[in-house]
Write an enzyme that holds these catalytic residues in place. Structure first.
Site, short mmCIF file in Angstrom:
data_model
loop_
_atom_site.label_atom_id
_atom_site.label_comp_id
_atom_site.label_asym_id
_atom_site.label_seq_id
_atom_site.Cartn_x
_atom_site.Cartn_y
_atom_site.Cartn_z
N LYS A 22 22.71 38.88 -20.20
CA LYS A 22 22.88 38.91 -18.76
C LYS A 22 22.86 40.35 -18.25
CE LYS A 22 23.09 34.50 -19.43
NZ LYS A 22 23.68 34.20 -20.69
N ASP A 60 35.84 36.52 -21.64
CA ASP A 60 34.38 36.57 -21.48
C ASP A 60 34.13 37.32 -20.17
OD1 ASP A 60 31.74 36.08 -20.80
OD2 ASP A 60 31.73 34.05 -21.60
N ARG A 73 22.55 44.49 -42.22
CA ARG A 73 23.48 43.47 -41.68
C ARG A 73 24.86 44.09 -41.50
NH1 ARG A 73 25.84 40.41 -45.11
NH2 ARG A 73 23.99 39.90 -46.32
N TYR A 90 31.24 28.62 -19.09
CA TYR A 90 29.87 28.35 -19.49
C TYR A 90 29.81 27.08 -20.35
CZ TYR A 90 25.54 28.72 -22.07
OH TYR A 90 24.34 28.44 -22.66
#
Ligand SMILES: Cc1ncc(COP(=O)(O)O)c(C=O)c1O
Length: 387
Positions: A202, A177, A53, A105
């Site tokens: 994407k 973004d 992690r 978005y």
């Protein structure tokens, strides 16, 4: 080896940055280190990794490569773009304020309004195509200006340099973004942004076979805080998916050029088609921020929207008649997708917000893939005959 952008081009860095031959075996490709933990030689003594992690060599190679492509030093691979957004907003505390763009978005809006607002963070949404609106919305407690450009779905372009100046003048960070452009076509950090995020679902991964996100910064202190948050919250990307994204970066440049070339052809075709009322593609001279787009982006990517000359029923017939394009959410993969924002990707925006923005019943969003151009145009032509 340092893969500085003064010395090496984007395509070279996409293939080599962050990745040398494996020191143990000489393997050219960074191995997939499927391990959760690492042996210590003595308590607290290890080779830089103690638990996956906190860090993993495969994920690290990918983070270094993607950060390099954004012109930055620090990257944090996340389980999704949304996990990346949440990690950034966790930099804030109750009582802090965010100024965000009004068109973005739908899931980002949902996260701000239905997750973070309840935790005491305040949000204002403004049309940032006029950057004066950012300054007017800023308050004493504004900590982040959140920009998505070009915006999803309306393809509004926001001046990143001016947004950065305005955010910094008010003591806030600028987060961008950059999902629609990918690091191939737009470099927000060079324009003054403090943090860049992507839904790597994407273009960065580009093959529609995983969900991922990345958060990037060149600021050492911010990087320390983001590293802490990504480890403490735990929204990290799986090692396997980081391996896939690293593999995909190698072809990002060739894919983006092909997306753009096909998107130009589709945009011009739709603009001339009698069944289409309007097209918004940043590469067309008809786009209201075409000059700004040309200044701050090195290309225009594969995303566009159009308004069908007809009602919801006509728009539905168009969407249901395509055969090469798939009627699906998401974007940025090699295959062409088409969708209805009001019913699909942006259904989480309240109807009143959609109406005020112009996300109407006849708005259609296209993610133009890299199939044969002639096949895409023929497909759209055939489907428009059904309108
Ligand atoms: C521009 C943009 N940002 C963020 C996201 C959220 O990313 P993810 O779906 O990977 O959580 C999306 C997803 O569609 C997006 O299009």
């Amino acid at each position: 080896m340092e893969w500085s952008d003064d010395e090496f081009g984007f395509e070279t860095r996409a293939i080599h940055a962050g990745q040398g031959p494996d020191p143990v075996t000489g393997a050219i490709i960074t191995p997939l280190y499927l391990t959760s933990t690492y042996a210590h030689s003595a308590p607290g003594e290890h080779q830089g990794y103690d638990y996956s992690r906190s860090g993993n060599p495969t994920r690290r190679a990918y983070e270094d490569c993607v950060a390099n492509l954004e012109g930055a030093r620090f990257g944090f691979a996340m389980a999704s773009g949304s996990a990346g957004t949440a990690t950034i907003v966790h930099l804030l505390s109750a009582g802090d304020h965010v100024v965000a763009c009004d068109d973005m978005y739908g899931g980002t809006y949902r996260q701000f309004e239905r997750v973070f607002k309840q935790q005491g963070i305040e949000f204002s949404y403004v049309d940032m195509t006029d950057t004066g609106n950012i300054a007017r919305a800023m308050r004493k407690n504004t900590r982040i200006v959140w920009v998505e450009t070009p915006s999803n779905p309306l393809m509004k372009v926001i001046d990143i340099e001016k947004a950065a100046e305005t955010a910094h003048a008010g003591g806030a960070l600028l987060a961008v973004d950059n999902t629609f452009m990918s690091p191939y076509f737009q470099h927000p950090i060079a324009l003054g942004a403090d943090i860049v995020m992507h839904s790597t679902t994407k273009y960065i991964n580009g093959h529609s076979d995983l969900v991922g996100g990345v958060v990037i910064t060149d600021d050492e202190e911010l990087a320390q805080r983001l590293k802490f948050l990504s480890n403490a919250i735990g929204g990290i990307q799986s090692t396997f998916d980081a391996f896939m994204c690293l593999r995909s970066l190698k072809t990002l440049a060739v894919r983006m050029k092909a997306h753009e070339s096909n998107a130009f052809a589709v945009a011009r075709f739709l603009e001339a088609h009698p069944k289409i009322a309007s097209v918004s593609y940043t590469g067309l001279a008809s786009h209201p921020q075409h000059d700004l787009a040309n200044r701050q982006m090195s290309g225009h990517g594969g995303m566009l929207v159009c308004n069908v000359a007809g009602d919801l029923a006509a728009t539905r017939r168009f969407l249901q008649s395509v055969r090469v394009f798939a009627l699906a959410e998401s974007l940025g993969g090699v295959e062409s997708l088409i969708e209805h924002p009001a019913i699909m990707t942006h259904a989480s925006l309240p109807q009143a917000v959609r109406d005020s923005l112009g996300i109407g019943d006849n708005l259609v969003r296209l993610s133009v893939g890299i199939e044969s151009q002639a096949d895409l145009l023929r497909d759209l032509d055939r489907a428009l005959a059904a309108v």
